[in-house]
Design a protein around this motif. Structure first.
Motif, short mmCIF file in Angstrom:
data_model
loop_
_atom_site.label_atom_id
_atom_site.label_comp_id
_atom_site.label_asym_id
_atom_site.label_seq_id
_atom_site.Cartn_x
_atom_site.Cartn_y
_atom_site.Cartn_z
N ALA A 16 0.83 -1.21 0.00
CA ALA A 16 0.00 0.00 0.00
C ALA A 16 0.86 1.26 0.00
O ALA A 16 0.57 2.23 -0.71
CB ALA A 16 -0.93 -0.01 1.20
N ALA A 17 1.94 1.25 0.77
CA ALA A 17 2.82 2.41 0.83
C ALA A 17 3.54 2.61 -0.51
O ALA A 17 3.76 3.75 -0.95
CB ALA A 17 3.84 2.25 1.96
N VAL A 18 3.92 1.50 -1.15
CA VAL A 18 4.57 1.57 -2.45
C VAL A 18 3.63 2.23 -3.46
O VAL A 18 4.03 3.12 -4.23
CB VAL A 18 4.96 0.15 -2.92
N ARG A 19 2.37 1.80 -3.45
CA ARG A 19 1.39 2.36 -4.38
C ARG A 19 1.17 3.85 -4.12
O ARG A 19 1.18 4.67 -5.05
CB ARG A 19 0.06 1.62 -4.21
N GLU A 20 0.97 4.19 -2.88
CA GLU A 20 0.69 5.59 -2.53
C GLU A 20 1.85 6.50 -2.91
O GLU A 20 1.65 7.62 -3.38
CB GLU A 20 0.38 5.70 -1.04
N ALA A 21 3.07 6.01 -2.71
CA ALA A 21 4.25 6.82 -3.02
C ALA A 21 4.34 7.11 -4.52
O ALA A 21 4.63 8.25 -4.93
CB ALA A 21 5.52 6.11 -2.54
N LEU A 22 4.07 6.10 -5.34
CA LEU A 22 4.17 6.30 -6.79
C LEU A 22 3.07 7.23 -7.29
O LEU A 22 3.34 8.14 -8.08
CB LEU A 22 4.09 4.95 -7.52
N ILE A 23 1.86 7.02 -6.85
CA ILE A 23 0.76 7.86 -7.32
C ILE A 23 0.96 9.31 -6.89
O ILE A 23 0.73 10.25 -7.68
CB ILE A 23 -0.59 7.31 -6.81
N ALA A 24 1.42 9.52 -5.66
CA ALA A 24 1.68 10.89 -5.19
C ALA A 24 2.77 11.55 -6.02
O ALA A 24 2.69 12.73 -6.37
CB ALA A 24 2.06 10.86 -3.72
N TRP A 25 3.83 10.80 -6.34
CA TRP A 25 4.93 11.32 -7.17
C TRP A 25 4.42 11.72 -8.54
O TRP A 25 4.73 12.79 -9.06
CB TRP A 25 6.01 10.25 -7.28
N TYR A 26 3.60 10.87 -9.14
CA TYR A 26 3.08 11.15 -10.49
C TYR A 26 2.14 12.35 -10.48
O TYR A 26 2.23 13.23 -11.34
CB TYR A 26 2.35 9.92 -11.03
N GLU A 27 1.26 12.40 -9.52
CA GLU A 27 0.27 13.48 -9.49
C GLU A 27 0.91 14.83 -9.16
O GLU A 27 0.40 15.88 -9.56
CB GLU A 27 -0.83 13.14 -8.49
N ALA A 28 2.06 14.80 -8.50
CA ALA A 28 2.74 16.05 -8.16
C ALA A 28 3.42 16.66 -9.38
O ALA A 28 3.49 17.89 -9.51
CB ALA A 28 3.76 15.80 -7.05
N ASP A 29 3.91 15.82 -10.29
CA ASP A 29 4.66 16.35 -11.43
C ASP A 29 4.84 15.24 -12.47
O ASP A 29 5.36 14.18 -12.16
CB ASP A 29 6.04 16.85 -10.98
N HIS A 30 4.39 15.48 -13.69
CA HIS A 30 4.60 14.52 -14.77
C HIS A 30 4.58 15.25 -16.10
O HIS A 30 4.15 16.40 -16.19
CB HIS A 30 3.53 13.42 -14.75
N ARG A 31 5.07 14.57 -17.14
CA ARG A 31 5.09 15.17 -18.47
C ARG A 31 3.66 15.41 -18.94
O ARG A 31 2.80 14.55 -18.81
CB ARG A 31 5.83 14.25 -19.45
N GLU A 32 3.44 16.59 -19.52
CA GLU A 32 2.07 16.99 -19.90
C GLU A 32 1.79 16.66 -21.36
O GLU A 32 1.66 17.55 -22.20
CB GLU A 32 1.87 18.48 -19.62
N PHE A 33 1.69 15.39 -21.69
CA PHE A 33 1.28 15.02 -23.03
C PHE A 33 -0.23 15.26 -23.18
O PHE A 33 -1.00 14.98 -22.26
CB PHE A 33 1.61 13.55 -23.31
N PRO A 34 -0.67 15.77 -24.32
CA PRO A 34 -2.09 16.16 -24.46
C PRO A 34 -3.06 15.00 -24.30
O PRO A 34 -4.18 15.20 -23.82
CB PRO A 34 -2.16 16.78 -25.86
N TRP A 35 -2.66 13.80 -24.68
CA TRP A 35 -3.58 12.66 -24.56
C TRP A 35 -3.77 12.24 -23.10
O TRP A 35 -4.66 11.46 -22.80
CB TRP A 35 -3.10 11.48 -25.39
N ARG A 36 -2.95 12.76 -22.20
CA ARG A 36 -3.16 12.49 -20.78
C ARG A 36 -4.23 13.40 -20.19
O ARG A 36 -4.62 13.22 -19.03
CB ARG A 36 -1.84 12.68 -20.01
#
Length: 308
Positions: A16-36
């Protein structure tokens, strides 16, 4: 998933901690491709087909241009296939049969599904040219109803972080165990982003603030080996390149006789040479099998034209 199952695959006990860490990392900053920024299945399907073996940064302009020209499945279904294939060639997207299949898939959506996309991976595979990976990606990103995506990036991440053996079945099971139920859209985007940004061939663990450093075996040991990845053959001089040249040339002329076409697509074409009639006939046969080119015998000669 039980703790025993997690340990069997090398996954941490606190998944659960592994999942939460990855999702938080992604939602904080990721490449802004238009299809996303869309959940439209048609727009996502176009992005997935274009992205096959093509760098994402190169796809953005082509994706935007394609959707400006054919904004819906109905528009694409009504288009002339030669125009769709020509667009593919003009934007150097490779493998023109993908354009053909995308055109046929749009026609299926309109005629067989009354303009509404199927939503599950199994149903999406009924569309022309849509294999398991693409079907799952569309189900995930459009409908949040997919399975865990397993691409090269995901394999590399799982192999390095959790010592998952280099085996397709093992990667699929581990990726499935990691993905939280009902969150395929954000999870699959996040884990592929992790592989593309932080855990590439040359890892950038600290620079990219990898959220899995606390659990990662490679980060702890310094051993960043990864599963073998097939090398994409060079485009220059390849059959893919000359297939594209054939399509582009036949778009300019209604039809061409075999030798005339040969001289227009390569400077070293000689009818009886290594790259002559036999070579060109084989190339045209491949394109004809894909439904892209029609080849006719006429007045003792061979004539090629685009399939309409």
């Amino acid at each position: 998933m039980t703790d025993t199952e997690a340990m069997e695959w090398g996954l941490p006990e606190d998944v659960a901690a592994v999942r939460e860490a990855l999702i938080a990392w992604y939602e904080a900053d990721h490449r802004e491709f238009p299809w996303r920024r869309t959940d439209d299945p048609y727009e996502i399907l176009v992005s997935e087909v274009m992205s096959q073996q093509t760098q994402l940064e190169r796809v953005v302009t082509a994706w935007e241009d394609f959707l400006e020209r054919w904004p819906t499945t109905a528009d694409l279904a009504d288009a002339d296939r030669a125009d769709v294939v020509g667009f593919w060639t003009d934007h150097s997207l490779g493998y023109n049969n993908r354009a053909k299949y995308l055109h046929e898939a749009a026609q299926q959506v309109e005629t067989e599904y009354d303009g509404s996309f199927p939503e599950t991976p199994d149903e999406l595979q009924e569309l022309m040219g849509v294999g398991p990976y693409t079907a799952n990606a569309v189900a995930s990103f459009a409908f949040n109803a997919g399975d865990a995506v397993v691409d090269t990036n995901v394999k590399r991440v799982c192999y390095r972080a959790f010592d998952i053996p280099d085996d397709d079945g093992a990667f699929e099971e581990a990726a499935s165990d990691l993905m939280p139920d009902g969150r395929s859209r954000v999870w699959n985007n996040a884990i592929m982003e992790l592989g593309g940004i932080a855990c590439g061939q040359t890892p950038r663990c600290d620079e990219a603030r990898c959220p899995w450093r606390a659990w990662c075996s490679a980060y702890e040991t310094g051993d960043f080996t990864a599963p073998d990845v097939p090398t994409q053959p060079s485009f220059d001089g390849s059959r893919r390149q000359f297939r594209g040249r054939v399509i582009a040339t036949l778009r300019e002329y209604d039809e061409l006789e075999l030798d005339t076409l040969g001289h227009r697509i390569r400077v070293d074409y000689t009818p009886e040479g290594q790259h002559g009639r036999e070579w060109l006939t084989g190339l045209l046969a491949d394109l004809a099998d894909d439904g892209l080119v029609a080849v006719e015998e006429r007045d003792g000669g061979t004539v090629a034209r685009l399939q309409r």
